[in-house]
Structures are given as structure tokens and as C-alpha cells.
Design an enzyme around this catalytic site. Structure first.
Site, PDB file in Angstrom:
ATOM      1  N   HIS A 225      50.875  36.927  18.554  1.00 54.23           N
ATOM      2  CA  HIS A 225      50.773  37.612  19.851  1.00 54.23           C
ATOM      3  C   HIS A 225      52.114  37.548  20.562  1.00 54.23           C
ATOM      4  CE1 HIS A 225      50.333  33.356  20.948  1.00 54.23           C
ATOM      5  NE2 HIS A 225      50.791  33.701  22.145  1.00 54.23           N
ATOM      6  N   ASP A 227      53.519  36.990  24.651  1.00 49.43           N
ATOM      7  CA  ASP A 227      53.007  36.571  25.955  1.00 49.43           C
ATOM      8  C   ASP A 227      53.217  37.723  26.931  1.00 49.43           C
ATOM      9  OD1 ASP A 227      52.448  34.169  24.764  1.00 49.43           O
ATOM     10  OD2 ASP A 227      54.206  33.131  25.576  1.00 49.43           O
ATOM     11  N   HIS A 283      54.732  35.584  18.244  1.00 48.76           N
ATOM     12  CA  HIS A 283      54.658  34.206  17.751  1.00 48.76           C
ATOM     13  C   HIS A 283      53.233  33.808  17.403  1.00 48.76           C
ATOM     14  CE1 HIS A 283      54.351  34.141  22.156  1.00 48.76           C
ATOM     15  NE2 HIS A 283      53.663  33.005  22.082  1.00 48.76           N
ATOM     16  N   ARG A 293      47.373  18.565  17.635  1.00 51.34           N
ATOM     17  CA  ARG A 293      48.537  18.978  18.428  1.00 51.34           C
ATOM     18  C   ARG A 293      48.122  19.478  19.816  1.00 51.34           C
ATOM     19  NH1 ARG A 293      51.501  23.915  19.118  1.00 51.34           N
ATOM     20  NH2 ARG A 293      53.734  23.548  19.376  1.00 51.34           N
TER      21      ARG A 293
HETATM   22  C1  LIG Z   1      48.578  34.375  32.537  1.00 48.79           C
HETATM   23  C2  LIG Z   1      48.045  34.338  31.376  1.00 48.79           C
HETATM   24  C3  LIG Z   1      48.782  34.520  30.103  1.00 48.79           C
HETATM   25  C4  LIG Z   1      47.718  34.367  29.045  1.00 48.79           C
HETATM   26  C5  LIG Z   1      46.505  34.864  29.767  1.00 48.79           C
HETATM   27  C6  LIG Z   1      46.621  34.115  31.094  1.00 48.79           C
HETATM   28  O1  LIG Z   1      45.729  34.565  32.047  1.00 48.79           O
HETATM   29  C7  LIG Z   1      46.354  32.631  30.903  1.00 48.79           C
HETATM   30  C8  LIG Z   1      46.281  32.284  29.452  1.00 48.79           C
HETATM   31  C9  LIG Z   1      47.468  32.885  28.686  1.00 48.79           C
HETATM   32  C10 LIG Z   1      47.225  32.880  27.188  1.00 48.79           C
HETATM   33  C11 LIG Z   1      47.511  31.541  26.508  1.00 48.79           C
HETATM   34  C12 LIG Z   1      47.261  31.666  25.004  1.00 48.79           C
HETATM   35  C13 LIG Z   1      47.890  32.938  24.410  1.00 48.79           C
HETATM   36  C14 LIG Z   1      47.564  34.159  25.308  1.00 48.79           C
HETATM   37  C15 LIG Z   1      48.030  35.462  24.650  1.00 48.79           C
HETATM   38  C16 LIG Z   1      46.099  34.113  25.651  1.00 48.79           C
HETATM   39  O2  LIG Z   1      45.188  34.603  25.002  1.00 48.79           O
HETATM   40  O3  LIG Z   1      45.922  33.388  26.811  1.00 48.79           O
HETATM   41  C17 LIG Z   1      48.154  33.941  26.679  1.00 48.79           C
HETATM   42  C18 LIG Z   1      47.985  35.072  27.712  1.00 48.79           C
HETATM   43  C19 LIG Z   1      49.102  36.097  27.719  1.00 48.79           C
HETATM   44  O4  LIG Z   1      50.288  35.769  27.775  1.00 48.79           O
HETATM   45  O5  LIG Z   1      48.746  37.261  27.672  1.00 48.79           O
HETATM   46  O1  AKG Z   2      51.222  25.952  21.226  1.00 50.36           O
HETATM   47  C1  AKG Z   2      52.234  26.600  21.070  1.00 50.36           C
HETATM   48  O2  AKG Z   2      53.218  26.184  20.463  1.00 50.36           O
HETATM   49  C2  AKG Z   2      52.339  28.024  21.596  1.00 50.36           C
HETATM   50  C3  AKG Z   2      51.310  28.356  22.618  1.00 50.36           C
HETATM   51  C4  AKG Z   2      51.342  29.806  22.985  1.00 50.36           C
HETATM   52  O3  AKG Z   2      51.851  30.641  22.278  1.00 50.36           O
HETATM   53  C5  AKG Z   2      50.722  30.222  24.248  1.00 50.36           C
HETATM   54  O4  AKG Z   2      50.122  29.392  24.962  1.00 50.36           O
HETATM   55  O5  AKG Z   2      50.859  31.435  24.562  1.00 50.36           O
HETATM   56 FE   FE2 Z   3      52.107  32.518  23.367  1.00 51.20          FE
END
Ligand SMILES: C=C1C[C@]23C[C@@]1(O)CC[C@H]2[C@@]12CCC[C@@](C)(C(=O)O1)[C@H]2[C@@H]3C(=O)O
Ligand code: AKG
Ligand code: FE2
Length: 344
Positions: A225, A227, A283, A293
Site C-alpha cells: 500500500h 500511505d 510498501h 513485532r
Molecule cells: C490517517 C490514517 C492513515 C491510515 C488510515 C488512518 O485513518 C489511520 C490508519 C492508517 C493506516 C495504517 C495501516 C496502513 C493504512 C493504509 C491503513 O489501512 O490504515 C494506513 C492508512 C492510510 O495511510 O491510508
Molecule cells: O510496520 C511497519 O513497518 C509499517 C507500518 C505501515 O506501513 C503503516 O502503518 O502504514
Molecule cells: Fe504504511
């Protein structure tokens, strides 16, 4: 003022994509979590490393500009976050994820919600589940959740989280300023973007847990994915090379932890602001048989009602202007294809 939670409200997620497996009691990988052999489980390249930048280096701005453009990810040292703070937040996250599943379910993220315990938001986009559990905090959302989990002892968790969020905000502001300065844009744009983001409510903190997995070669911690926000600061100080980035023409590269360094990666909103000069990095996270982890990610973004568009006045913009809220909704529907939907 609306916050990130409001931006996700119109995109409910089914409970089966929120409730994680009870990883503590499981001794084999169920079919629901068994990923087919695919490119993302291919061997990784360990010989190439992402840039490591000393924030006290007088050339930090140039180095960050170069790393953001060339890699979309880098590590920073001399960042001013005390090691004790990095360790404390990891320790609190471990305390939370070690609770019995019935306790964690008390703070389960609701289908329309954005905060609390649950699987990653990207889960519905994949046919298999991930070997991961998360806890999302937006603003002061952790207070109510911590009171549920530890009615007589919630203060410790909240204090550590609040202090960590404050410190991350300072650092993210500093790095965003350096990143924007290295783009060819006006001083006014830099100052106004950095200031308005700093005053915003558009940040989130994500505690990630990747429990030990009986067959790590068939499971995935977090699927590939990018961010969504401007930039992410990741604390993986005490861990193995589980985070991997995808580099065109090379493949998956492991991000080896550097002691006390923090990983910074470009998110989609910075990709748009920079007119794709700073690409958001693809990533994923792999799992291990004997190591549980924990990582802590801070997502830094502008107000959800602010407009995002390429900032350069000299280049032809390749993305249309849209609000952060609109981008979040496009991402919630189309994930990886979100950026191509807004291409002019
Ligand atoms: C602000 C945010 C980014 C995120 C969605 C969220 O509301 C909070 C969780 C974040 C996260 C963490 C894991 C990977 C990710 C792709 C997800 O599913 O939740 C990211 C979101 C993002 O960056 O889109
Ligand atoms: O755990 C990690 O190293 C990455 C976590 C991550 O990609 C995320 O929270 O968006
Ligand atoms: Fe991420």
C-alpha cells in the site's frame, strides 16, 4: 472543526474486515490468512539501503529533497526524539496488544469509525486477511479507549501517547518544511502550507502489531500500500527488517532498522502537492515465526477541508485540485488507483 474520523464516516467497513484473528491461540495459518505465492512474497533485496539522513547536517534540506524524489522514503537520525520516548510508546503498544482478545474487542473500531482496535483499513481490498492487528488514535480518542481497557490505570497509556503525538507533530512539521523547501515553490506557499498543517487536526497515530506466525512464508503482515497523508514517521527502532519498499526495476527492498533512527515516507498528499516529484512509496510488512513485532506510525496531514493541488507555478499540474476529504473518499473506494483517478 471536522477531523479525520469524519472523513471516513461515509465508508463503513464490514466487521469481518475489522475483527482480527485471535493470533495468541492459533498454531497454524488458516486458509483465510494463507496468501498465494505471489510477487509480494518473493525474496527481497538486502544489499541496497534507503538513505539515512542526519537532521543536524547543514545539507539536510538538499538530502531530504533528493531522498524524497529518488526514493520516497528515508531514515532520519539526530531527530531529537529521546530513545526513552520511542521505547515507552512501543512498550505501551505491546501492553495493549498483549491483552486478552475479549478486552481488545471492548475498544473495537466501529464500521463507520476510524479509531480503536482492528485490522488495517485496506483489508477489504484483498481476498486474504493480514497477519496484523492495529490500534488507531486520532486526536484524544485514546482517552475513552484507555479508560475501557484500564479503568484504574489509563493515565499511563494516555500520557505516553499524548507526549509522543506532540513530539511527532514537531518533528513532522520540521521535516515537512525541509521537504517543501526543496521543491521549486514560493516562500509564501511553503510557509502557509507548513503553518496550516501544523495547526490542523489531520494527524493519526497507528500502533501496529504483527504476532508470531507459524508459517511466515505464506502470510503477510501488511499488504502492499501507499500511505494517504503527507508524510509518515515510523518507529521500528528495535526490530528486524520486516518493512519492505517496492522499487521499479529492482523489486522489494528491505528497510533495515538503523539504531534510534526513524523512517520517514512520502504519502499520497505530498505526491500530489509535489506534482509527483516526490512519489508516495509502495510498501509492505512481512512477518516472523518467533518475533512479535510492534511498530508505531504517525501520519501527518493537513486539515481535512483544505484543498490540495500541485504547488509549482512553473510546471503543468498533472493532478486536479481536490479537498483532503475528497481524496480520502477516493482512496477508500479505489485504493491504489486513487492517484490515477485525479490525474488531469
Ligand atoms: C490517517 C490514517 C492513515 C491510515 C488510515 C488512518 O485513518 C489511520 C490508519 C492508517 C493506516 C495504517 C495501516 C496502513 C493504512 C493504509 C491503513 O489501512 O490504515 C494506513 C492508512 C492510510 O495511510 O491510508
Ligand atoms: O510496520 C511497519 O513497518 C509499517 C507500518 C505501515 O506501513 C503503516 O502503518 O502504514
Ligand atoms: Fe504504511
Amino acid at each position: 472543526m471536522s477531523n479525520l474520523s469524519d472523513a471516513y464516516r461515509d465508508y463503513p467497513v464490514h466487521l469481518k474486515h475489522i475483527i482480527p484473528l485471535d493470533f495468541h491461540t492459533i498454531d497454524s495459518v488458516p486458509e483465510s490468512h494463507e496468501w498465494p505465492h505471489s510477487d509480494c512474497l518473493e525474496p527481497v533485496i538486502d544489499e541496497i539501503s534507503i538513505p539515512v539522513i542526519d537532521l543536524m547536517d547543514p545539507n539536510a534540506e538538499q538530502l531530504i529533497g533528493h531522498a524524497s524524489g529518488n526514493w520516497g522514503i528515508f531514515q532520519v537520525t539526530n531527530h531529537g526524539v529521546p530513545l526513552s520516548m520511542l521505547m515507552d510508546v512501543e512498550c505501551e503498544a505491546r501492553r495493549l496488544f498483549s491483552l486478552p482478545v475479549e478486552e481488545k474487542l471492548k475498544v473495537l473500531r466501529s464500521p463507520e469509525g476510524a479509531t480503536g482496535y482492528g485490522s488495517a483499513r485496506i483489508s477489504p481490498f484483498f481476498s486474504k486477511f493480514m497477519w496484523h492487528e492495529g490500534f488507531t488514535i486520532i486526536g484524544s480518542s485514546s482517552l475513552d479507549h484507555a479508560k475501557e481497557l484500564w479503568p484504574h490505570d489509563y493515565k499511563r497509556f494516555c500520557d505516553v501517547i499524548d507526549e509522543y503525538q506532540k513530539k511527532m507533530k514537531e518533528l513532522a512539521h520540521q521535516i515537512l518544511l525541509l521537504t517543501l523547501k526543496s521543491l521549486d515553490i514560493s516562500e509564501e506557499d511553503i510557509a502557509s502550507w507548513a503553518a496550516s498543517t501544523y495547526e490542523s487536526n489531520g494527524a493519526a497515530l497507528q500502533l501496529n502489531s504483527y504476532p508470531c506466525c507459524p508459517n511466515p512464508s505464506r502470510a503477510i503482515g501488511l499488504a502492499p500500500h501507499t500511505d494517504s497523508l503527507l508524510l509518515t514517521i515510523l518507529n521500528q527502532t528495535h526490530d528486524s527488517s520486516a518493512l519492505q519498499i517496492f522499487r521499479d526495476g529492482v523489486g522489494w527492498i528491505a528497510v533495515a532498522p538503523v539504531p534510534q533512527a526513524l523512517v520517514v515516507n512520502v504519502g499520497d498528499l505530498l505526491h500530489i502537492l509535489s506534482n509527483a516529484k516526490f512519489p508516495s512509496v509502495y510498501h509492505q510488512v512481512i512477518v516472523s515465526e518467533n518475533k512479535h513485532r510492534i511498530s508505531v506510525a504517525y501520519f501527518y496531514g493537513p486539515r481535512t477541508d483544505s484543498e490540495v493541488a500541485p504547488l509549482s507555478k512553473v510546471e503543468v499540474p498533472i493532478y486536479r485540485s481536490l479537498s483532503v476529504k475528497e481524496f480520502i473518499s477516493i482512496k477508500a473506494k479505489h485504493l491504489d488507483k486513487a492517484l490515477s483517478f485525479i490525474r488531469i
